[in-house]
Scaffold this motif. Structure first.
Motif, PDB file in Angstrom:
ATOM      1  N   GLY A  88       0.816  -1.209   0.000  1.00 38.00           N
ATOM      2  CA  GLY A  88       0.000   0.000   0.000  1.00 38.00           C
ATOM      3  C   GLY A  88       0.847   1.255   0.000  1.00 38.00           C
ATOM      4  O   GLY A  88       0.521   2.236  -0.678  1.00 38.00           O
ATOM      5  N   SER A 100       1.379   9.248  -5.983  1.00 36.86           N
ATOM      6  CA  SER A 100       1.593  10.646  -5.591  1.00 36.86           C
ATOM      7  C   SER A 100       2.627  11.311  -6.483  1.00 36.86           C
ATOM      8  O   SER A 100       2.502  12.471  -6.861  1.00 36.86           O
ATOM      9  CB  SER A 100       2.023  10.729  -4.123  1.00 36.86           C
ATOM     10  OG  SER A 100       3.300  10.160  -3.959  1.00 36.86           O
ATOM     11  N   ALA A 127       0.869   4.048  -3.017  1.00 35.22           N
ATOM     12  CA  ALA A 127       0.539   5.446  -2.741  1.00 35.22           C
ATOM     13  C   ALA A 127       1.663   6.384  -3.169  1.00 35.22           C
ATOM     14  O   ALA A 127       1.409   7.465  -3.720  1.00 35.22           O
ATOM     15  CB  ALA A 127       0.256   5.623  -1.243  1.00 35.22           C
ATOM     16  N   GLY A 154      -1.075   5.256   2.358  1.00 33.70           N
ATOM     17  CA  GLY A 154      -1.259   3.987   1.670  1.00 33.70           C
ATOM     18  C   GLY A 154      -1.288   2.807   2.616  1.00 33.70           C
ATOM     19  O   GLY A 154      -2.094   1.879   2.461  1.00 33.70           O
ATOM     20  N   ALA A 211       2.550  10.003   1.820  1.00 29.90           N
ATOM     21  CA  ALA A 211       1.912   9.042   0.921  1.00 29.90           C
ATOM     22  C   ALA A 211       2.043   7.616   1.441  1.00 29.90           C
ATOM     23  O   ALA A 211       1.090   6.831   1.389  1.00 29.90           O
ATOM     24  CB  ALA A 211       2.526   9.152  -0.474  1.00 29.90           C
TER      25      ALA A 211
END
Length: 656
Positions: free
Chosen positions: A423, A431, A427, A450, A446
């Motif tokens: 995750g 980003s 992310a 995530g 981020a």
């Protein structure tokens, strides 16, 4: 209407939609005229004849090949979660192609498919050998395949980062790109898929006998080893040919056979045929979405990325069905031996001091590598934050591994497969691509967002199963495959920000400063103290659910609490240094190997081993190719993965 009638109707609809999206400006009458005459008069005709049409034909061939390969793998192993992706075949083939492009460019033009086949064969053979005959029908084979996948991905990352120029042309290819400018790849690929006919003609009876079990099949005259080896080799050839032509396309080989069985395909040949049609439908439909998204965004959206986005949720669904029918065999065996722990503790501490001295006092230059001196103030100020960071990361991920292995009762479990680091990776990539921020400014926020998003997903999906770690691991596998597609998409963009992202994804301490290192140390230390209060839970839940429940443990709440601890440890470490693989798998394993069987002992020794592994990797990564640097996370993945696979080889040999 019969099942095949519905499949053919869906296929025709997908083909018509693809023809429409790929050449919106042309009428269907004009398209039919170009197809019937196979001649182009206008620019639109040329675009349709040499771009849109070969792309559709190639999608048909690739979808059929990957789906057929997936069905063969699943029927041979009797495991519906087996596929080129989860066996490591896709990553092996891709690594073979990268090696051929970098070191054998003259041979790559004509023999690249053979490099891909060798890579796929080695990866799949290793995963099967690790799992053993008894492990092919459960999650053990999937975990072994994903370990191979992570290891080969780390090796490929090193090669890409050290050879940016030769590998630039492979970026879009690696994302799974079906874009065409002529019929070259179609003409190259279709003769290599003739083996599909051999499978359909000769495999019906042997595959049917396999469903009776190996002993019964052998008793009825089936030459088991010869048949399985031949069919597996054909499946790997289909995978290698497909990846050579268009790059990595995930999930088709996993999803198509599962859907085929879901809609009623029962006999082996029936499953093969239905899977083939479904593979074509799925890939053409995914390519339609990729084309449409590319037109909307006026940019490039790889088909491989789109299949990953669509396939990950389906993997979770079929994984839960598989676990319901065939519960995972869990094993608390840690390859343990009895040993005096105090002696090992002293040895590990001495090694820690030596490594710290090596990091701070080793001062290589271009003329002399083995040069030692007291560090000046500037050198010390640059090195101590990195040392503190890698120590914190090693300790945090090692303890996360201890928790997860005891929670799953399987020494193959690892935080890398949980999905939390996945995750964070996803992310950060989004980003950097969408917010157009640099990796330095976007990583921390981020990655934490995530990681928390994946944690919420795990909680929602795991609640119905009392947060059973088997389901959670399979969710992580799905996320890992999805992330691979996004990473290749980032590579295809090829900007300087993307290269920074790739360095972070490889696990680098390059951007760590003193404030970040102190913050990470504080967070990890706090979480480790909290973990010390959960040792009773870890001891009981590692024995069995029945024993833990009989001692008053609320299984759902305890699993959720332990899962939250793992998530926070992974999120904090990943946010600063990027994903670090295999430390959480290897450190608890070695701790148990030297005799640390109690939870508190395993935690203490795993912390020492995790820190040692990270410290050695930090020094070696910075000095092995001096003045070039290898990302420490990539080096950890290679060292840890190689060592762990060797241990599994040894254990597998002993138990046979």
């Amino acid at each position: 209407m019969t099942r095949y009638g519905l499949l053919l109707l869906a296929l025709c609809s997908a083909v018509i939609l693809h023809l429409h999206i790929s050449s919106i400006e042309m009428s269907f009458a004009a398209k039919w005229q170009v197809i019937s005459s196979f001649q182009a008069q206008t620019f639109a005709d040329f675009q349709f004849l040499y771009a849109a049409l070969p792309r559709l034909v190639l999608a048909t061939l690739i979808g059929a090949a990957l789906a057929l390969a997936g069905s063969l793998f699943q029927q041979l192993s009797q495991n519906s979660l087996v596929s080129p992706l989860t066996l490591g075949a896709s990553s092996g083939a891709w690594l073979g192609l990268i090696c051929s492009a970098v070191w054998f460019p003259t041979l790559a033009a004509s023999y690249s498919v053979w490099f891909a086949l060798v890579g796929a064969l080695l990866a799949t053979g290793t995963a099967i050998y690790i799992a053993g005959r008894s492990g092919t029908k459960n999650l053990h084979l999937i975990l072994a395949g994903m370990a191979i996948h992570i290891l080969l991905g780390a090796v490929a990352t090193v090669i890409v980062l050290l050879n940016e120029q030769p590998t630039q042309n492979l970026f879009i290819w690696g994302a799974g790109d079906l874009s065409q400018t002529d019929w070259q790849w179609v003409e190259w690929l279709w003769p290599k898929l003739v083996l599909c006919l051999v499978v359909f003609i000769f495999s019906q009876r042997p595959l049917l006998l396999l469903r009776l079990g190996h002993d019964n099949a052998r008793a009825r005259g089936l030459h088991l080893k010869s048949f399985i080896s031949s069919i597996a080799l054909i499946a790997l050839w289909l995978v290698a040919s497909s990846i050579t032509a268009v790059g990595v396309i995930a999930f088709i080989g996993l999803i198509a056979p599962n859907i085929a069985r879901l809609i009623g395909a029962k006999k082996p040949r029936d499953e093969l045929a239905s899977s083939l049609l479904l593979g074509v439908i799925l890939l053409i439909s995914s390519d339609c979405i990729a084309l449409y998204m590319s037109q909307l965004s006026e940019g490039f959206v790889p088909t491989g990325t789109m299949t990953a986005l669509l396939g990950a949720p389906l993997l979770i669904y079929f994984a839960k069905r598989q676990l319901t029918r065939h519960p995972v065999t869990q094993n608390q065996s840690h390859f343990a031996v009895t040993a005096p722990l105090l002696r090992y503790g002293i040895l590990l501490s001495v090694l820690m001091v030596l490594l710290l001295a090596l990091i701070f006092f080793h001062q290589p230059n271009s003329q002399q590598f083995w040069l030692f001196a007291l560090p000046d103030s500037l050198t010390f100020s640059l090195r101590w934050p990195k040392v503190l960071a890698v120590i914190s990361v090693g300790a945090g991920i090692a303890v996360a591994g201890v928790i997860l292995q005891r929670l799953v009762r399987n020494p193959l479990a690892s935080p890398d497969i949980l999905g939390i680091t996945g995750g964070a990776k996803l992310a950060v990539v989004f980003s950097t691509l969408l917010v157009t921020d640099t990796i330095i400014n976007s990583t921390l926020v981020a990655a934490l967002v995530g990681s928390l998003a994946v944690l919420l997903l795990l909680i929602c999906l795991g609640r119905a199963n009392q947060y059973a770690a088997n389901v959670i691991i399979l969710i992580g596998i799905a996320l890992s495959a999805l992330i691979e597609g996004v990473i290749h998409f980032a590579l295809a963009k090829g900007t300087s920000d993307v290269y920074q992202t790739i360095h972070w994804l490889a696990g680098s301490s390059y951007y760590v400063n003193d404030k970040q290192a102190m913050l990470l140390f504080s967070i990890v230390a706090t979480l480790l103290v909290i973990t010390m209060f959960t040792t009773r839970w870890l001891t009981l839940i590692a024995s069995s659910d029945e024993i833990a429940a009989g001692r008053g443990v609320n299984l759902a709440k305890v699993r959720l609490t332990l899962l939250l601890l793992v998530a926070l440890l992974c999120a904090s470490t990943t946010a600063l240094m990027g994903p670090i693989a295999f430390v959480g798998l290897l450190a608890p394993h070695i701790a148990s190997l030297i005799g640390a069987h109690k939870a508190i002992q395993q935690i203490h020794f795993a912390i020492l081993i995790g820190m040692l592994l990270m410290l050695f990797s930090e020094w070696f990564a910075n000095n092995a190719l001096y003045p070039q640097q290898i990302p420490v996370g990539t080096l950890v993945s290679i060292i840890g993965g190689s060592y762990f696979i060797l241990l599994l080889f040894k254990q597998s040999h002993k138990t046979r």
